[in-house]
Design an enzyme around this catalytic site. Structure first.
Site, PDB file in Angstrom:
ATOM      1  N   HIS A 482       0.832  -1.206   0.000  1.00 21.18           N
ATOM      2  CA  HIS A 482       0.000   0.000   0.000  1.00 21.18           C
ATOM      3  C   HIS A 482       0.870   1.261   0.000  1.00 21.18           C
ATOM      4  O   HIS A 482       0.689   2.156  -0.834  1.00 21.18           O
ATOM      5  CB  HIS A 482      -0.904  -0.018   1.241  1.00 21.18           C
ATOM      6  CG  HIS A 482      -1.768   1.195   1.396  1.00 21.18           C
ATOM      7  ND1 HIS A 482      -3.111   1.201   1.094  1.00 21.18           N
ATOM      8  CD2 HIS A 482      -1.490   2.462   1.832  1.00 21.18           C
ATOM      9  CE1 HIS A 482      -3.613   2.401   1.325  1.00 21.18           C
ATOM     10  NE2 HIS A 482      -2.649   3.190   1.780  1.00 21.18           N
ATOM     11  N   GLU A 483       1.803   1.335   0.942  1.00 21.46           N
ATOM     12  CA  GLU A 483       2.638   2.533   1.039  1.00 21.46           C
ATOM     13  C   GLU A 483       3.544   2.687  -0.184  1.00 21.46           C
ATOM     14  O   GLU A 483       3.819   3.803  -0.626  1.00 21.46           O
ATOM     15  CB  GLU A 483       3.476   2.495   2.322  1.00 21.46           C
ATOM     16  CG  GLU A 483       2.658   2.510   3.609  1.00 21.46           C
ATOM     17  CD  GLU A 483       1.733   3.708   3.722  1.00 21.46           C
ATOM     18  OE1 GLU A 483       2.038   4.775   3.148  1.00 21.46           O
ATOM     19  OE2 GLU A 483       0.681   3.586   4.384  1.00 21.46           O
ATOM     20  N   HIS A 486       1.863   4.634  -2.870  1.00 21.09           N
ATOM     21  CA  HIS A 486       2.025   6.084  -2.748  1.00 21.09           C
ATOM     22  C   HIS A 486       3.380   6.517  -3.304  1.00 21.09           C
ATOM     23  O   HIS A 486       3.495   7.524  -4.009  1.00 21.09           O
ATOM     24  CB  HIS A 486       1.948   6.495  -1.273  1.00 21.09           C
ATOM     25  CG  HIS A 486       0.567   6.504  -0.700  1.00 21.09           C
ATOM     26  ND1 HIS A 486      -0.477   7.178  -1.286  1.00 21.09           N
ATOM     27  CD2 HIS A 486       0.065   5.922   0.429  1.00 21.09           C
ATOM     28  CE1 HIS A 486      -1.564   7.015  -0.540  1.00 21.09           C
ATOM     29  NE2 HIS A 486      -1.266   6.264   0.494  1.00 21.09           N
ATOM     30  N   HIS A 489       3.493   6.548  -7.036  1.00 16.53           N
ATOM     31  CA  HIS A 489       2.707   7.680  -7.529  1.00 16.53           C
ATOM     32  C   HIS A 489       3.590   8.929  -7.540  1.00 16.53           C
ATOM     33  O   HIS A 489       3.581   9.718  -8.504  1.00 16.53           O
ATOM     34  CB  HIS A 489       1.494   7.878  -6.612  1.00 16.53           C
ATOM     35  CG  HIS A 489       0.419   8.738  -7.188  1.00 16.53           C
ATOM     36  ND1 HIS A 489      -0.744   9.035  -6.514  1.00 16.53           N
ATOM     37  CD2 HIS A 489       0.317   9.387  -8.379  1.00 16.53           C
ATOM     38  CE1 HIS A 489      -1.509   9.819  -7.264  1.00 16.53           C
ATOM     39  NE2 HIS A 489      -0.888  10.047  -8.396  1.00 16.53           N
TER      40      HIS A 489
END
Length: 690
Positions: A482-483, A486, A489
């Protein structure tokens, strides 16, 4: 064949002494081997201290004052330049340089103030955050500066000459002026600045208080559970909910003591909510929620409440069924006390999952060593997006802890695209919250080069031991994916302007790439590439992955219902003021209506709701982003999660634009809202990642 830029980077990495590790299985790639080894950084007594993140001034805490003064001096020059420049694209470029000048100091300080182990660094960073924050609020009410931008937007010929990204960035800068009350008279603009400065202080105080332990006389709780908690002198200190404890009494005691109301914190929250409401009214909004949601996908609080209410209605029967299953399990284990309480939800949902699917985390952890998981991320990014991860040795003074790893992110065609600092391991003074921090945003520089983005990923993983590398539970592995969503991105955003780089996009869209990564982490076609036993090399059997995925559906409706309750509470707190009741009374009413488990007297969970600071009126973003991520997965990756053509399209049409373009992967039909509600209600296979 490698192009010249890639070869140059490899030489650069070798020149920075890419660390080699002994006693690590040769089956791991270099990145996997590095993360499976114990940190062994050599002492460098004579090398030059390059400063945190290579910022020379930050070789000591006093450097924050220097960096702050330099940024404010450059700010004055850029403001003067903007006010003297004729309408045209150069105005937007100056504004972005101004934004970058302040963000490069503020973002770095924002991270250091919470994560650096040295209190003197944290204190210096805190002072800098306040100073830069105050300067930003003053700039947002600077009439002359605003007029330089307004002249551009009002000049049709100049406006028509702007490309779409430049025009959008200009409009976003003007939006910042508008929500800061640029249209007000001088006295009211001063009040706006003062309110914002007051809110900065209240935010910091509230955020600090959410993590502080509560203490109680050790004689107040049974002696046989004392060993579960920290004892200092005559008091027991409780710094969390102990949600995984098998003893019902331990969970109950932790819940009641940790959430016991603190009068100072209640007052702080009341002040914070009141300040936010005053600010919203002053600049012309009905509520703080209306102000906060302008420019998001949801657009207004009415849309958010419609989304949350309809989602709650769709989940109600499944949630009720989940709670019944938990209650039956509690009755089975503890017949004397079978009423289901809020402290039971996390524990008994886990018991049900483990019993039905035999998913004891210890069975999975040997297959999810940290090195294996990093190997998997590297393989996924290489196959899907054309980028790879390389471990690079930090220079002296560059990192704040010896166990921080530095990753260079390299595109197979373009070369180096950015850096990720991995602060993965537990420290006693480190927040127990998984986070992504932007340290420096990417942007096109005046000389034609690209300013490379720099981010930090902060987790709280166990340290490796003498006998094994760090082993992750399935939940930890998903959090890592999940992290890293980020981080990528941020890395792959290639906007011209840093104001809209990477995760600097609408809050309810920023979580989409990270939640999407959870789907990859649950797909056997991806997992089989990296999940293998750290000792034997045996791959994780497919049936174990299948059981794990099925287990996530158990009590998933109740888990989602809890997030709806938090989101509604956030909306009410930031809605119409003055609030008709105390924040605790509102909590009680909202919990009974949108959750289903009873409120516990003399508790105030809202005082531990740290997301009220960074996600005020926007906590719903996780749920809406989850609905959008579900759509993206089904439409693009479900058929083949490693499809390079689809991965490149995803990178090109979504990740590359950051906030510089309206998201491309939205469902465009007349029933879009209903479809998002349907997707969110169906997407109960992925756990919460907060």
């Amino acid at each position: 064949m490698l192009n010249r830029r890639i070869l140059t980077l490899f030489k650069c990495i070798r020149g920075r002494r890419l660390k080699t590790y002994r006693n690590v299985s040769t089956s791991w790639s270099p990145v996997g081997a590095a993360f499976n080894a114990r940190p062994r950084r050599k002492a460098d007594l004579f090398g030059k201290n390059v400063g945190l993140f290579g910022v020379q001034e930050l070789s000591s805490p006093v450097g924050f004052q220097v960096a702050q003064e330099n940024a404010l001096k450059e700010t004055e020059q850029l403001v003067d330049q903007a006010c003297r420049t004729s309408p045209g694209p150069q105005i937007v470029q100056i504004f972005d340089r101004l934004s970058d000048c302040l963000c490069r100091v503020a973002d770095l300080a924002d991270f250091v103030k919470v994560a650096h182990p040295d209190p003197s660094f944290r204190e210096a960073a805190e002072i800098t955050c306040m100073a830069i924050g105050t300067a930003v609020e003053k700039l947002n009410t600077n009439i002359e500066l605003c007029n330089s931008l307004k002249n551009l937007l009002n000049d049709k010929e100049a406006l028509d000459s702007l490309d779409p990204e430049t025009r959008r960035v200009a409009e976003l800068f003007m939006f910042d002026f508008e929500i800061s009350g640029i249209h007000l008279n001088e006295e009211k603009r001063r009040r706006v600045v003062n309110l914002n400065v007051q809110m900065l202080d209240l935010n910091n105080s509230f955020l600090l208080g959410t993590h502080l332990p509560n203490k109680i006389d050790q004689n107040a709780i049974p002696e046989h559970i004392h060993h579960f908690f920290s004892i200092q002198k005559d008091h027991i200190h409780i710094n969390g909910l102990h949600a995984d404890a098998s003893d019902d009494l331990v969970r109950e005691a932790a819940y009641k003591i940790f959430l016991y109301p603190n009068p100072e914190m209640l007052h702080c929250l009341d002040q914070l909510l009141a300040c936010r409401n005053q600010l919203a009214h002053l600049v012309g909004y009905e509520s703080f929620a209306h102000r906060a949601l302008k420019g998001t996908m949801a657009k207004d609080p009415e849309t958010v409440m419609h989304f949350l209410t309809k989602l709650s209605e769709k989940l109600s029967k499944r949630t009720e069924k989940d709670f019944c299953m938990m209650q039956e399990m509690k009755k089975k284990i503890n017949p004397k006390c079978c009423e289901l309480m809020p402290w039971d939800h996390p524990y008994y949902s886990g018991v049900l999952r483990a019993e039905r699917f035999n998913i004891e985390p210890s069975l999975y952890s040997p297959f999810f060593s940290l090195g294996a998981c990093m190997d998997g991320l590297n393989l996924l990014f290489t196959q899907l997006l054309g980028v790879s991860l390389y471990v690079e040795e930090p220079e002296k003074g560059e990192v704040w802890s010896d166990d921080v790893r530095k990753l260079a992110v390299v595109d197979e065609a373009a070369g180096l695209v950015g850096y990720i600092y991995c602060d993965f391991f537990h420290r006693s003074d480190k927040p127990h919250q998984d986070c992504h921090f932007t340290i420096r945003g990417g942007r096109l520089l005046e000389n034609g080069e690209y300013q490379l983005p720099v981010v930090v990923l902060m987790l709280s993983l166990p340290h490796p031991t003498k006998s094994s590398p760090t082993l992750l539970t399935p939940g930890m592995m998903e959090n890592l994916f999940h992290e890293m969503g980020h981080a990528m991105h941020s890395m792959l955003g290639r906007t011209r302007y840093q104001h809209v780089t990477g995760t600097r996009c609408p809050t309810d869209f920023a979580e989409v790439p990270s939640i999407l990564m959870e789907y990859f982490a649950s797909d056997y076609r991806v997992v089989k590439q990296f999940a293998r036993h750290y000792q034997t090399g045996q791959p994780l059997p497919q049936n174990m992955v299948s059981r794990l995925c099925e287990s996530k559906k158990v009590c998933a409706a109740a888990d989602l219902q809890l997030q709806i309750f938090y989101s509604v509470l956030d909306q009410i707190y930031h809605g119409k003021h003055p609030l008709t009741k105390s924040t605790t009374e509102i909590l009680k009413e909202t919990q009974e209506k949108f959750y289903g488990l009873p409120y516990v007297p003399n508790t105030a969970w809202q005082l531990r709701f740290s997301h009220l600071v960074g996600y005020g009126a926007k906590y719903y973003s996780y749920l809406m982003s989850r609905a959008v991520a579900s759509m993206v997965w089904k439409q693009c990756f479900m058929e083949d999660p490693l499809n390079r053509a689809v991965g490149e399209r995803y990178r090109r049409e979504m990740l590359a634009h950051g906030g510089g373009k309206v998201p491309m992967f939205m469902v465009e039909d007349d029933n879009e809202d209903d479809y998002e509600i349907h997707e969110a209600s169906q997407d109960t296979s992925q756990g919460d990642r907060r």
